[in-house]
Design a protein around this motif. Structure first.
Motif, PDB file in Angstrom:
ATOM      1  N   LEU A  55      44.472  43.113  33.845  1.00 48.76           N
ATOM      2  CA  LEU A  55      45.719  43.604  33.221  1.00 48.76           C
ATOM      3  C   LEU A  55      46.968  43.083  33.926  1.00 48.76           C
ATOM      4  CD1 LEU A  55      44.533  47.241  32.585  1.00 48.76           C
ATOM      5  CD2 LEU A  55      45.153  45.577  30.828  1.00 48.76           C
ATOM      6  N   GLY A  56      46.774  42.307  34.978  1.00 46.86           N
ATOM      7  CA  GLY A  56      47.931  41.758  35.707  1.00 46.86           C
ATOM      8  C   GLY A  56      48.665  42.830  36.501  1.00 46.86           C
ATOM      9  N   LEU A  57      48.016  43.981  36.720  1.00 45.90           N
ATOM     10  CA  LEU A  57      48.667  45.066  37.466  1.00 45.90           C
ATOM     11  C   LEU A  57      48.597  44.799  38.968  1.00 45.90           C
ATOM     12  CD1 LEU A  57      47.308  48.141  35.478  1.00 45.90           C
ATOM     13  CD2 LEU A  57      49.596  47.162  35.360  1.00 45.90           C
ATOM     14  N   ILE A  58      47.561  44.063  39.388  1.00 42.59           N
ATOM     15  CA  ILE A  58      47.505  43.615  40.776  1.00 42.59           C
ATOM     16  C   ILE A  58      47.154  42.125  40.771  1.00 42.59           C
ATOM     17  CG2 ILE A  58      46.942  45.823  41.896  1.00 42.59           C
ATOM     18  CD1 ILE A  58      44.036  45.120  41.840  1.00 42.59           C
ATOM     19  N   SER A  59      47.575  41.435  41.831  1.00 39.99           N
ATOM     20  CA  SER A  59      47.370  39.980  41.850  1.00 39.99           C
ATOM     21  C   SER A  59      45.983  39.647  42.385  1.00 39.99           C
ATOM     22  CB  SER A  59      48.432  39.341  42.735  1.00 39.99           C
ATOM     23  OG  SER A  59      48.310  39.887  44.031  1.00 39.99           O
ATOM     24  N   ILE A  60      45.504  38.467  42.033  1.00 39.55           N
ATOM     25  CA  ILE A  60      44.219  38.011  42.569  1.00 39.55           C
ATOM     26  C   ILE A  60      44.497  37.030  43.712  1.00 39.55           C
ATOM     27  CG2 ILE A  60      42.782  38.392  40.544  1.00 39.55           C
ATOM     28  CD1 ILE A  60      43.250  35.560  39.651  1.00 39.55           C
ATOM     29  N   ASP A  61      43.545  36.897  44.634  1.00 39.77           N
ATOM     30  CA  ASP A  61      43.763  36.023  45.790  1.00 39.77           C
ATOM     31  C   ASP A  61      43.291  34.594  45.515  1.00 39.77           C
ATOM     32  OD1 ASP A  61      44.597  38.319  47.107  1.00 39.77           O
ATOM     33  OD2 ASP A  61      42.577  38.786  47.798  1.00 39.77           O
TER      34      ASP A  61
END
Ligand code: ATP
Length: 291
Positions: free
Chosen positions: A51-57
């Protein structure tokens, strides 16, 4: 079939705590996918990443072939979700939906707005009445949450533990709703659960999160047939099914129409008396416990 969502080799850590490692999978339009894992295995984290609520590394997530979808209002309008649902308790269901529509920048003429909102309330089996949401049961609130997830042109529906706290009737209502959305609207649906039994039977595939990684399983619809007899099983049966699956009075094999009919014919021809026939499905629960 073109994928609606593609998750490619993503990693996610919180500080030094790695939650997801090299996670990849794809979802097709109209598919219902179960996301299963123990408490704390990373299901909500994965959904928040999508959902793009937290970023991925590391890695990438594509929705509708775009990796920048979370910045695009029209594309985000196609993703509905039920995750930490917040409702305005002092307003009615109708007003909750109306506010969300406004928040999304959607304004309609009064009559059209009424028709749209009533349509959505109908879908989740709620009435357009003046009752405030604080007087709703838990199941009704959950259904209103689903209605909110359906606003816009939803093509991918993300449901985080939608069955938690519901009674068996509430669970059945939501299961039926999920099947209906997938069939009638060709919606792709990702549902998480730590209770496999809640989603068993409605998903085409299951993704198991275990030890930061994902294992995917197609639902195995094979059924095992076990026939118990009262009298001796004839040797001829071994020309139909493998010897190791035949004992004196028990035969077992994977169900196939022809094999099943040939076995029954053989037993009848030899006047064998059948005591019992059992059909059993491969248990996903067993698979889950083995993870
Ligand atoms: N914002 C955060 N900061 C630090 N750690 C976090 C954060 N969000 C989640 N975690 C940790 O990541 C891990 C996975 O949590 P997550 O909520 O994704 O699991 P879950 O599978 O959804 O669990 P549950 O079934 O209990 O809801 C947990 O160890 C959790 O403590």
């Amino acid at each position: 079939m073109e994928n609606i969502l593609e998750v490619n080799n993503i990693n996610k850590s919180f500080g030094t705590h790695t939650v997801l490692e090299d996670v990849s999978f794809k979802i097709n339009p109209g598919e219902i996918i179960g996301l299963v894992g123990r408490n704390g295995s990373g299901k909500t984290t994965l959904m928040k990443c999508i959902l793009g609520l937290i970023s991925i590394d590391a890695g990438e997530i594509l929705f509708n072939d775009s990796s920048e979808y979370y910045k695009n209002k029209d594309l985000m309008d196609q993703i509905g979700y039920l995750l930490d649902c917040k409702l305005f308790e002092n307003l009615s269901a109708y007003e909750n939906i109306k506010i969300q529509e406004w928040y999304k920048g959607k304004r309609y003429k009064k009559e059209k707005e009424k028709a749209i909102i009533e349509d959505i309330l109908n879908l989740v089996d709620l009435k357009n009445d003046n009752k405030k949401v604080k007087a709703y049961s838990f199941g009704m609130k959950q259904r209103l949450g689903l209605a909110l997830a359906l606003l816009g042109n939803t093509r991918l529906l993300i449901l985080d533990e939608p069955f938690v706290g519901l009674d068996p009737v509430g669970i059945q209502i939501i299961r039926n709703f999920i099947i209906k959305m997938s069939k009638e609207r060709n919606m792709a649906i990702l549902i998480s659960s730590h209770q496999l039994s809640e989603i068993e039977g409605i998903c085409e595939r299951y993704l198991f999160i275990s030890d930061k990684r994902i294992k995917a399983y197609a639902y195995d619809e094979r059924r095992k047939v076990i026939i118990y007899t009262k009298t001796q099983i004839p040797e001829e049966i071994k020309s139909i099914i493998q010897e190791k699956n035949v004992t004196n009075r028990v035969i077992s094999f994977w169900f196939e129409e022809k094999v099943f009919n040939d076995v029954i014919k053989c037993l009848v021809t030899h006047n064998v008396i059948i005591k019992d026939i059992k059909l059993s499905k491969m248990s996903l629960d067993k698979l889950f416990k083995e993870e």
